[in-house]
Motif scaffolding. Structure first.
Motif, mmCIF file in Angstrom:
data_model
loop_
_atom_site.group_PDB
_atom_site.id
_atom_site.type_symbol
_atom_site.label_atom_id
_atom_site.label_comp_id
_atom_site.label_asym_id
_atom_site.label_seq_id
_atom_site.Cartn_x
_atom_site.Cartn_y
_atom_site.Cartn_z
ATOM 1 N N PRO A 97 47.955 -39.184 -30.167
ATOM 2 C CA PRO A 97 47.952 -39.584 -28.743
ATOM 3 C C PRO A 97 46.632 -39.240 -28.076
ATOM 4 O O PRO A 97 46.004 -38.226 -28.377
ATOM 5 C CB PRO A 97 49.112 -38.770 -28.153
ATOM 6 C CG PRO A 97 49.990 -38.441 -29.331
ATOM 7 C CD PRO A 97 49.053 -38.261 -30.490
ATOM 8 N N ILE A 102 46.123 -43.544 -19.630
ATOM 9 C CA ILE A 102 47.038 -44.649 -19.837
ATOM 10 C C ILE A 102 46.261 -45.958 -19.786
ATOM 11 O O ILE A 102 45.132 -46.014 -19.303
ATOM 12 C CB ILE A 102 48.167 -44.677 -18.785
ATOM 13 C CG1 ILE A 102 47.572 -44.777 -17.371
ATOM 14 C CG2 ILE A 102 49.075 -43.464 -18.922
ATOM 15 C CD1 ILE A 102 48.625 -44.976 -16.291
ATOM 16 N N ASP A 158 51.032 -46.142 -23.127
ATOM 17 C CA ASP A 158 50.470 -44.979 -23.807
ATOM 18 C C ASP A 158 49.289 -45.411 -24.663
ATOM 19 O O ASP A 158 49.234 -46.539 -25.176
ATOM 20 C CB ASP A 158 51.525 -44.318 -24.687
ATOM 21 C CG ASP A 158 52.639 -43.674 -23.880
ATOM 22 O OD1 ASP A 158 52.384 -43.291 -22.723
ATOM 23 O OD2 ASP A 158 53.762 -43.555 -24.411
#
Length: 365
Positions: A43, A47, A53
């Motif tokens: 990750p 955004i 994501d």
């Protein structure tokens, strides 16, 4: 043999319309693979424009103990991830259908969207303006200098494009074309709002690569790394750029695998000039003499046009309250780095298949 150039129809529908669409299809296609796979997501902060994501996805395909690995990197420069996704999705489909079979004792490590923020927002850099492909430097010591960038910096921020072109032309006339391209694009560490900024700390994509190296003990394997890029060079052609030292084992491996099409910036045979802080260097540091790293660069439009488009992009993002102007310019960025041209996209997919087949054959020999 099974890892020669696959004779299969080329479907340009694998080019996604957005980062989110590319990621969704990449994941779906990866899950269709037969045999052993291992997924590892990374990750990223921030955004996307639709609130999505942001993730760098990776998949290991093949035996965990393979002695040889093809590493396929996409989206090192965010917006160039459109072509990176397409090439990876195409290969995943060929693997799923058995049209490409990975050689014995060999694995494929696929890395999707190394700079996911730039991919999603249609920029080359990350949210901090950092160019991952100038980020591989030692941040514990003095950072490299680019004095010619500093000389031209004021011209980069001129709102009058004609004046800016005159300033760049005068510099080129005085110092030469190579000096101009190095001044603009070789890398700089003094102007966070400007182009080709290397940052002040390791970027997301660098941390991903370093973790993958440790996670899979890549320093103990033979590696064929292909970093997928667009925007520089002859239209539609995939140039194999090798930034190893000319007299190194890495260059010899590249020439053995890919032949006389290998181009070396350090010898002046490439559309690219030598640059500072390339992602290549992180991989060079762990490679044995049977390994090499190449950039597969698909050309679009002229270098002068590239500079103009990027300078305008950085101008707009250095300003505030101009969302519509940024949105409109992102379409210009998209057209430069991933032309909406059937023929260009066919050339990209065919050439990528060819180079990937060469890499698999070379690293597994």
């Amino acid at each position: 043999m099974s890892y020669c150039l696959p004779l299969a129809a080329i479907d340009t529908a694998v080019f996604p319309g957005s980062y989110a669409a590319g990621r969704q299809r990449w994941l779906a296609q990866s899950n269709k693979l037969p045999g052993h796979t291992r997924f590892q997501p990374y990750p990223c902060t921030g955004i996307g424009p639709e609130g999505e994501d942001l993730v760098t996805d990776t998949v290991w395909i093949g035996p965990e103990d393979a002695s040889s690995v093809l590493v396929l990197l996409g989206g090192t420069h965010g917006i160039e991830g459109f072509a990176g996704s397409a090439i990876q999705i195409d290969l995943l489909g060929l693997l799923a259908e058995g049209l490409v079979v990975i050689p014995a004792d060999t694995a494929v490590l696929m890395v999707h969207a190394l700079t996911p923020w730039g991919y999603a927002w249609q920029r080359r850099c990350d949210a901090d303006g950092v160019d991952l492909n100038r980020n591989i430097v030692d941040f514990s010591g003095p950072l490299p200098e680019n004095k010619d960038y500093d000389l031209l910096k004021d011209a980069f921020y001129l709102t009058d494009a004609a004046q800016r072109k005159i300033a760049l032309a005068e510099f080129e006339q005085q110092h030469g074309r190579v000096a101009l391209e190095k001044a603009v694009s070789a890398g700089q560490y003094s102007d966070p709002s400007g182009p080709f900024y290397g940052g002040t700390a390791p970027a997301h994509g660098r941390r991903v690569c370093e973790d993958l190296m440790r996670r899979y003990a890549l320093q103990q394997r033979d590696l064929a790394v292909i970093d997928l890029h667009t925007g520089l060079g002859s239209y539609g052609y995939g140039e194999i750029i090798c930034d190893h030292q000319p007299d190194s084992a890495g260059t010899r491996a590249a020439q053995n695998w890919y032949g006389d099409s290998v181009a070396l910036p350090l010898l002046g045979t490439s559309s690219s000039v030598p640059k500072t802080g390339l992602l290549d260097y992180a991989w060079h540091a762990i490679m044995n003499e049977r390994s090499c790293y190449v950039t597969l660069e698909f050309g679009t439009f002229s270098t002068d046009q590239l500079f103009e488009i990027l300078l305008r992009d950085h101008q707009l993002w250095a300003q505030s309250d101009n969302q519509q102007a940024r949105l409109e310019h992102s379409k210009v960025m998209r057209r430069h780095f991933c032309p909406d041209d059937q023929a260009w996209r066919e050339m990209v997919l065919f050439r990528a298949r060819q180079v990937i087949a060469q890499a698999l054959r070379g690293v597994s020999s």
